[in-house]
Design a protein around this motif. Structure first.
Motif, PDB file in Angstrom:
ATOM      1  N   ASP A 136       0.838  -1.203   0.000  1.00 39.19           N
ATOM      2  CA  ASP A 136       0.000   0.000   0.000  1.00 39.19           C
ATOM      3  C   ASP A 136       0.872   1.252   0.000  1.00 39.19           C
ATOM      4  O   ASP A 136       1.890   1.320   0.689  1.00 39.19           O
ATOM      5  N   ASP A 138       0.579   4.200   1.362  1.00 38.01           N
ATOM      6  CA  ASP A 138       0.795   4.908   2.618  1.00 38.01           C
ATOM      7  C   ASP A 138       1.518   4.065   3.662  1.00 38.01           C
ATOM      8  O   ASP A 138       1.633   4.465   4.820  1.00 38.01           O
ATOM      9  N   LYS A 139       2.009   2.879   3.244  1.00 45.19           N
ATOM     10  CA  LYS A 139       2.756   2.016   4.164  1.00 45.19           C
ATOM     11  C   LYS A 139       4.151   1.694   3.643  1.00 45.19           C
ATOM     12  O   LYS A 139       4.866   0.871   4.208  1.00 45.19           O
ATOM     13  N   ARG A 142       7.244   2.276   6.194  1.00 39.93           N
ATOM     14  CA  ARG A 142       7.374   1.264   7.244  1.00 39.93           C
ATOM     15  C   ARG A 142       7.718  -0.108   6.683  1.00 39.93           C
ATOM     16  O   ARG A 142       8.510  -0.849   7.266  1.00 39.93           O
ATOM     17  N   PHE A 143       7.144  -0.453   5.516  1.00 37.27           N
ATOM     18  CA  PHE A 143       7.441  -1.763   4.926  1.00 37.27           C
ATOM     19  C   PHE A 143       8.907  -1.864   4.523  1.00 37.27           C
ATOM     20  O   PHE A 143       9.584  -2.857   4.825  1.00 37.27           O
ATOM     21  N   LYS A 283       8.824   5.702   9.659  1.00 38.41           N
ATOM     22  CA  LYS A 283       7.648   6.366  10.247  1.00 38.41           C
ATOM     23  C   LYS A 283       7.712   7.877  10.024  1.00 38.41           C
ATOM     24  O   LYS A 283       6.700   8.521   9.738  1.00 38.41           O
ATOM     25  N   ASP A 286       6.786   8.526   6.384  1.00 40.72           N
ATOM     26  CA  ASP A 286       5.349   8.355   6.148  1.00 40.72           C
ATOM     27  C   ASP A 286       4.557   9.534   6.706  1.00 40.72           C
ATOM     28  O   ASP A 286       3.531   9.935   6.152  1.00 40.72           O
ATOM     29  N   LYS A 433      -7.531   6.371   3.916  1.00 41.96           N
ATOM     30  CA  LYS A 433      -6.680   5.480   4.699  1.00 41.96           C
ATOM     31  C   LYS A 433      -5.942   6.243   5.787  1.00 41.96           C
ATOM     32  O   LYS A 433      -5.782   5.751   6.891  1.00 41.96           O
ATOM     33  N   LYS A 434      -5.510   7.468   5.477  1.00 41.05           N
ATOM     34  CA  LYS A 434      -4.817   8.270   6.461  1.00 41.05           C
ATOM     35  C   LYS A 434      -5.731   8.632   7.617  1.00 41.05           C
ATOM     36  O   LYS A 434      -5.341   8.600   8.782  1.00 41.05           O
ATOM     37  N   ARG A 437      -6.223   5.662   9.839  1.00 44.11           N
ATOM     38  CA  ARG A 437      -5.038   5.376  10.637  1.00 44.11           C
ATOM     39  C   ARG A 437      -4.943   6.325  11.813  1.00 44.11           C
ATOM     40  O   ARG A 437      -4.519   5.969  12.899  1.00 44.11           O
TER      41      ARG A 437
END
Length: 438
Positions: A136, A138-139, A142-143, A283, A286, A433-434, A437
């Motif tokens: 995704d 927006d991830k 972190r991924f 983080k 993002d 999505k934001k 979250r």
């Protein structure tokens, strides 16, 4: 009920494992290990520095990926070529023990290393785009941080084992056996790496991606002015990084007189620090942006090169450790950010080509910088580690140059890049999505 994105959960896991195995191979053919192989064959420090910069030269051949971008699906041919490149990397451990002349060993060694890097880099953008399309938007920060953490922590154990094998057999006066064991080990990693690629899924190709020709794709790519502003970051960074880094392997093994085990311990600590800082960096990116994260990372890199300016044999164990630790902390964000910035400013169907163009320009730049600096390194060493009447090591001079260039990158980030507006290719979907979250 499983959501649609769960279909690729296993493949994302395989990507993390694949990246770790690929990292093991890169460790085995980089820095001090490459220097040790080159030294055994009888290659000079300046030539070893050029060989170390093959990593950058190979990146230049990612240009080939632009013409392979529409060759779908990518899984079959990427897996095949990846296997070939890693098998060639394994061969460089065996070439020194063959009963060839020094000239024949040198030609085979350089040829295998160069071809392996060319193939590896030609398929890298399609592979990255294949796997990153499963993550995704927006991830991504972190991924990529989690992926790097796994590679770095497992890489520490791998590096220590590799260094211990080298030191053990060298102490016995039988370094040839160490080369054979390591060569067989890299072949084993090649098999495991190929399996991770084979069991991973690939997203179905969208209609618009199938129909766009190479010519049309390149035309649209070159219209993206923001892309070239982003690419310039990687280009300038490679000027700084490849002026110094390729010559640090021989600096550790010769002037600083580090054992392979000690050099490996430093690498392990650096990897641990990089792992610890990867998640916070991800983080931060993002939440704020990859651009702001890069400003922080380049600032740390500038301090790292500043410390290395004063690294000499009398303080080498302390100062080089500080330099390397800071450099690793900076790299916790630099590598992932230069890739993820492409995803921020380029349409999905042009990302493979954009990644390839970015690495091509940056890669050739890095290699030619090393090529240009090599005569200066040789001159300083042949002149008794002296230049302009000053007693100084070549790597100290290179670090001064790198320090100045990194400062220029920071200025460029603040004046130019920070003013570029990030594009949202997922539209309202990303905003929703934001909000969820938060």
């Amino acid at each position: 009920m499983k959501t649609k994105k769960d279909v690729y959960k296993f493949s994302r896991l395989m990507y993390i494992i694949e990246a770790a195995l690929e990292y093991f191979v890169s460790l085995a053919v980089g820095t001090v290990y490459l220097a040790k192989l080159a030294e055994y064959i009888g290659l000079s420090d300046s030539l070893t520095g050029i060989l170390s910069s093959f990593v950058s030269l190979g990146c230049g051949f990612q240009l080939i990926a632009i013409f392979l971008a529409n060759k779908r699906p990518v899984k079959r041919w990427v897996t095949l070529l990846h296997t070939v490149s890693q098998a060639l990397f394994a061969m460089i451990y065996l070439i020194p023990v063959f009963t060839f002349t020094q000239t024949e060993k040198t030609v085979l060694f350089i040829g295998s290393l160069l071809v392996a890097h060319i193939i590896h880099n030609a398929i890298n953008p399609p592979k990255i785009n294949w796997y990153m399309s499963l993550v995704d938007n927006d991830k991504r920060g972190r991924f990529t941080a989690n992926k790097e953490i796994v590679s770095l922590i497992s890489g520490m154990a791998f590096s220590y084992g590799l260094g211990a094998i080298m030191d053990h057999f060298e102490a016995l006066g039988d370094i040839r056996t160490a080369f054979i064991i390591c060569g067989i080990g890299v072949f084993g990693l090649t098999v495991l790496h190929s399996i991770t690629l084979l069991v991973s899924q690939e997203k179905p190709v969208r209609v618009e991606e199938r129909r766009e020709s190479v010519g049309a794709s390149l035309k649209n790519l070159f219209k993206n002015k923001d892309l070239f502003k982003i690419i310039l970051i990687s280009v300038i960074w490679n000027v700084a990084n490849y002026a110094t880094t390729p010559f640090m392997g021989t600096y550790q093994t010769k002037e600083l007189a580090f054992t392979m085990t000690f050099a490996t311990v430093i690498a392990m600590v650096g990897s641990l620090l990089r792992a610890l800082f990867s998640q916070p960096m991800g983080k931060f990116a993002d939440k704020y942006s990859f651009s702001k994260m890069l400003i922080v990372c380049f600032s740390i890199a500038a301090v790292a090169y500043g410390v290395n300016i004063f690294t000499v044999p009398s303080n080498g164990k302390i100062f080089y450790f500080i330099h390397y630790a800071l450099h690793c902390i900076a790299m916790a964000g630099i590598n992932s950010a230069t890739i993820n910035l492409i995803y921020d400013y380029v349409e999905p169907n042009q990302r493979t080509q954009a990644l390839a163009l970015n690495q091509t320009l940056a890669g050739f730049t890095g290699f030619f910088v090393t090529l240009i600096m090599s005569p200066l390194v040789a001159f300083i060493q042949n002149n008794g580690n002296c230049i302009f009447g000053l007693s100084v090591y070549a790597q100290q001079v290179m670090s001064i140059f790198s320090f100045i260039v990194v400062l220029l990158i920071i200025v460029y980030m603040l004046v130019v890049v920070s003013k570029i507006k990030r594009k949202d290719f997922d539209g309202a979907k990303t905003e929703i999505k934001k909000e969820e979250r938060e």
